[in-house]
Write a protein that holds these residues in place. Structure first.
Motif, mmCIF file in Angstrom:
data_model
loop_
_atom_site.group_PDB
_atom_site.id
_atom_site.type_symbol
_atom_site.label_atom_id
_atom_site.label_comp_id
_atom_site.label_asym_id
_atom_site.label_seq_id
_atom_site.Cartn_x
_atom_site.Cartn_y
_atom_site.Cartn_z
ATOM 1 N N VAL A 108 16.459 37.011 41.180
ATOM 2 C CA VAL A 108 15.720 36.693 39.958
ATOM 3 C C VAL A 108 14.222 36.821 40.198
ATOM 4 N N ASP A 109 13.782 36.296 41.325
ATOM 5 C CA ASP A 109 12.352 36.334 41.639
ATOM 6 C C ASP A 109 11.819 37.758 41.720
ATOM 7 N N ASP A 110 12.651 38.689 42.214
ATOM 8 C CA ASP A 110 12.165 40.060 42.350
ATOM 9 C C ASP A 110 12.454 40.917 41.122
ATOM 10 N N GLY A 111 13.071 40.311 40.086
ATOM 11 C CA GLY A 111 13.309 41.032 38.845
ATOM 12 C C GLY A 111 14.600 41.814 38.777
ATOM 13 N N THR A 112 15.424 41.743 39.837
ATOM 14 C CA THR A 112 16.697 42.455 39.806
ATOM 15 C C THR A 112 17.620 41.877 38.743
ATOM 16 N N LEU A 113 17.668 40.554 38.650
ATOM 17 C CA LEU A 113 18.490 39.865 37.657
ATOM 18 C C LEU A 113 17.601 38.994 36.771
ATOM 19 N N GLU A 114 18.053 38.761 35.542
ATOM 20 C CA GLU A 114 17.256 37.966 34.606
ATOM 21 C C GLU A 114 17.450 36.476 34.812
ATOM 22 N N GLU A 115 18.618 36.079 35.281
ATOM 23 C CA GLU A 115 18.864 34.662 35.506
ATOM 24 C C GLU A 115 19.684 34.472 36.768
ATOM 25 N N VAL A 116 19.579 33.286 37.339
ATOM 26 C CA VAL A 116 20.289 32.999 38.580
ATOM 27 C C VAL A 116 21.785 33.017 38.309
ATOM 28 N N PRO A 117 22.532 33.836 39.039
ATOM 29 C CA PRO A 117 23.976 33.915 38.806
ATOM 30 C C PRO A 117 24.703 32.703 39.363
ATOM 31 N N ASP A 118 25.942 32.550 38.947
ATOM 32 C CA ASP A 118 26.794 31.499 39.505
ATOM 33 C C ASP A 118 27.274 31.962 40.874
ATOM 34 N N THR A 119 26.509 31.627 41.885
ATOM 35 C CA THR A 119 26.835 32.120 43.217
ATOM 36 C C THR A 119 28.126 31.515 43.755
ATOM 37 N N SER A 120 28.526 30.370 43.240
ATOM 38 C CA SER A 120 29.751 29.737 43.735
ATOM 39 C C SER A 120 30.986 30.580 43.445
ATOM 40 N N ALA A 121 30.902 31.454 42.422
ATOM 41 C CA ALA A 121 32.031 32.312 42.080
ATOM 42 C C ALA A 121 31.998 33.628 42.850
ATOM 43 N N ALA A 122 30.889 33.892 43.564
ATOM 44 C CA ALA A 122 30.734 35.166 44.266
ATOM 45 C C ALA A 122 31.324 35.151 45.666
ATOM 46 N N PHE A 123 31.690 33.982 46.150
ATOM 47 C CA PHE A 123 32.248 33.889 47.497
ATOM 48 C C PHE A 123 33.215 32.719 47.558
ATOM 49 N N THR A 124 34.021 32.702 48.584
ATOM 50 C CA THR A 124 34.877 31.564 48.864
ATOM 51 C C THR A 124 35.086 31.448 50.363
ATOM 52 N N ASN A 125 35.090 30.219 50.856
ATOM 53 C CA ASN A 125 35.421 29.945 52.259
ATOM 54 C C ASN A 125 36.884 29.528 52.424
ATOM 55 N N GLU A 126 37.605 29.481 51.314
ATOM 56 C CA GLU A 126 38.974 28.985 51.331
ATOM 57 C C GLU A 126 39.849 29.736 52.325
ATOM 58 N N TYR A 127 39.764 31.038 52.319
ATOM 59 C CA TYR A 127 40.676 31.825 53.148
ATOM 60 C C TYR A 127 40.275 31.779 54.622
ATOM 61 N N VAL A 128 38.973 31.731 54.892
ATOM 62 C CA VAL A 128 38.523 31.612 56.279
ATOM 63 C C VAL A 128 38.905 30.246 56.847
ATOM 64 N N GLU A 129 38.709 29.201 56.064
ATOM 65 C CA GLU A 129 39.073 27.862 56.533
ATOM 66 C C GLU A 129 40.561 27.768 56.835
ATOM 67 N N GLN A 130 41.372 28.324 55.937
ATOM 68 C CA GLN A 130 42.817 28.298 56.144
ATOM 69 C C GLN A 130 43.195 29.132 57.363
ATOM 70 N N ALA A 131 42.510 30.257 57.545
ATOM 71 C CA ALA A 131 42.814 31.119 58.688
ATOM 72 C C ALA A 131 42.527 30.410 60.001
ATOM 73 N N HIS A 132 41.393 29.746 60.092
ATOM 74 C CA HIS A 132 41.069 29.035 61.331
ATOM 75 C C HIS A 132 42.028 27.875 61.572
ATOM 76 N N GLU A 133 42.440 27.237 60.493
ATOM 77 C CA GLU A 133 43.411 26.148 60.635
ATOM 78 C C GLU A 133 44.757 26.679 61.116
ATOM 79 N N THR A 134 45.094 27.883 60.653
ATOM 80 C CA THR A 134 46.401 28.466 60.996
ATOM 81 C C THR A 134 46.424 29.061 62.395
ATOM 82 N N VAL A 135 45.363 29.839 62.708
ATOM 83 C CA VAL A 135 45.380 30.579 63.977
ATOM 84 C C VAL A 135 44.573 29.903 65.067
ATOM 85 N N GLY A 136 43.788 28.891 64.697
ATOM 86 C CA GLY A 136 42.967 28.205 65.684
ATOM 87 C C GLY A 136 41.650 28.911 65.894
ATOM 88 N N GLY A 137 40.745 28.247 66.609
ATOM 89 C CA GLY A 137 39.443 28.842 66.887
ATOM 90 C C GLY A 137 38.378 28.416 65.918
#
Length: 369
Positions: free
Chosen positions: A340-369
């Motif tokens: 937004v600051d550089d003019g690429t977007l007009e408003e701050v997007p909902d960044t929470s919908a652009a990523f998720t840690n759900e699958y990584v967290e589950q993977a580490h719980e499943t495989v360890g590490g």
């Protein structure tokens, strides 16, 4: 030129590897790596015979913005150590020209997974597409703003043009390097089209020519690009502000539609990546061999390929000790605000919908590490 100087010996070694696989940006380069020969279609059932009978697998395509294999080391081992096959996935790897092309192909249904940068992901979502990042491939900054050491430019604000905009070279017009560098320039008080403008010139090799011909005054460089330019005889000064050097880079993404329709496939893919990263951490020699299978040309000089892989593994690790693949939510908010600051977007997007840690967290719980 703090970062370039501190890594200069290693970067000179990396230069020929990256030059061999990344200098040509005019045509799409493809390298296909599969867990079983002949699997090139996407999202179709495949079957393989095992001692326990026939196991059905799903074929997927993974698109990268660069044909290098070692910079996607976790995927190399996920494929060639059989970790994705254990998850019922037969993956093929293909390289296209930049994050924009990755996201366009994903939106068109031509690939199930890609490895775009966060800026292009947020821009694509703002345009109505639905990419979702599921694994952080580079937890540290991949890019920097560089000028010739002999120039008078000391800080980004010095790049303000007088009679005409200062030309800043970039790899591609829609690449992650653009969304990384633009906020730096805007924060310095520069206006695009007035004080500066971007010129797509390609990767390190063509960028060297751009400097030599006087076509560009600065360059938005990936870390290996800096090495290529210096290896070809030009001394650089990096003028990236320190606060930008911890900005995360490209990661593995899919689409929300695939998450909704087949979350088990997404979980299996991320499981494979986590297994691949953990394996690489303990078995770098074997991972190097895996990457050599994915991109044989890159492996023609194994010493150089290994140097690049070792560096990649360093900048793929979180500075705050998070496990492989985790995203920092605040870092995504910072990316959104910068667009937004550089003019690429007009408003701050909902960044929470652009990523998720759900699958990584589950993977580490499943495989360890």
């Amino acid at each position: 030129m703090s970062r370039v100087r501190s890594w200069v010996v290693l970067f000179i070694a990396l230069a020929m590897v990256v030059a061999a696989c990344g200098d040509s940006t005019q045509e799409t380069e493809e390298t296909t790596a599969t867990t079983e020969a002949g699997a090139t279609e996407t999202t179709e059932a495949a079957a393989t015979e095992t001692t326990g009978g026939t196991v059905e697998r799903t074929e997927v395509t993974v698109l990268a913005p660069n044909p290098s294999a070692v910079i996607w080391f976790q995927l190399c081992s996920a494929i060639y150590q059989g970790f994705l096959e254990e998850e019922g996935i037969d993956a093929s790897f293909e390289a296209v020209d930049g994050s924009g092309a990755v996201l366009q192909a994903m939106a068109a249904g031509q690939a199930e997974f890609g490895i775009p940068g966060p800026g292009p992901v947020l821009s694509a979502r703002a345009a109505g597409e639905d990419p979702v990042a599921v694994y952080n491939g580079f937890a540290q900054a991949l890019f920097g703003l560089v000028v010739l050491e002999e120039s008078d430019y000391q800080v980004p604000a010095d790049l303000a043009g007088t009679d005409a905009p200062t030309v800043i070279g970039v790899g591609t017009a829609e690449g992650s390097e653009v969304t990384f560098v633009r906020p730096i320039l805007v924060d310095a008080g520069l206006e695009e089209g007035v004080d500066f403008e971007f010129l797509p010139v390609g990767d390190g090799g063509p960028a060297t020519a751009g400097f030599e011909r006087g076509e560009i005054e600065a360059y938005a460089a990936a870390v290996p690009d800096m090495a290529i330019i210096e290896a070809r005889g030009l001394d650089l000064r990096e003028i990236t502000p320190s606060e930008y050097k911890t900005v995360f880079g490209n990661g593995y993404a899919t689409t929300q539609s695939l998450i909704d329709s087949n979350p088990d496939l997404v979980q299996g893919f991320v499981n494979g990546l986590v297994k691949g990263a953990l394996f690489a951490e303990e078995n770098p020699d074997a991972t190097e061999e895996d990457c050599a299978q994915m991109n044989p040309e890159e492996a023609t000089d194994p010493e150089l390929a290994r140097a690049l892989m070792d560096l990649t593994m360093v900048i793929s690790r979180s500075l705050n000790g998070d496990p492989w693949g985790m995203y920092d939510p605040q870092a995504w908010e910072d990316w959104g605000q910068s667009l937004v600051d550089d003019g690429t977007l007009e408003e701050v997007p909902d960044t929470s919908a652009a990523f998720t840690n759900e699958y990584v967290e589950q993977a580490h719980e499943t495989v360890g590490g």
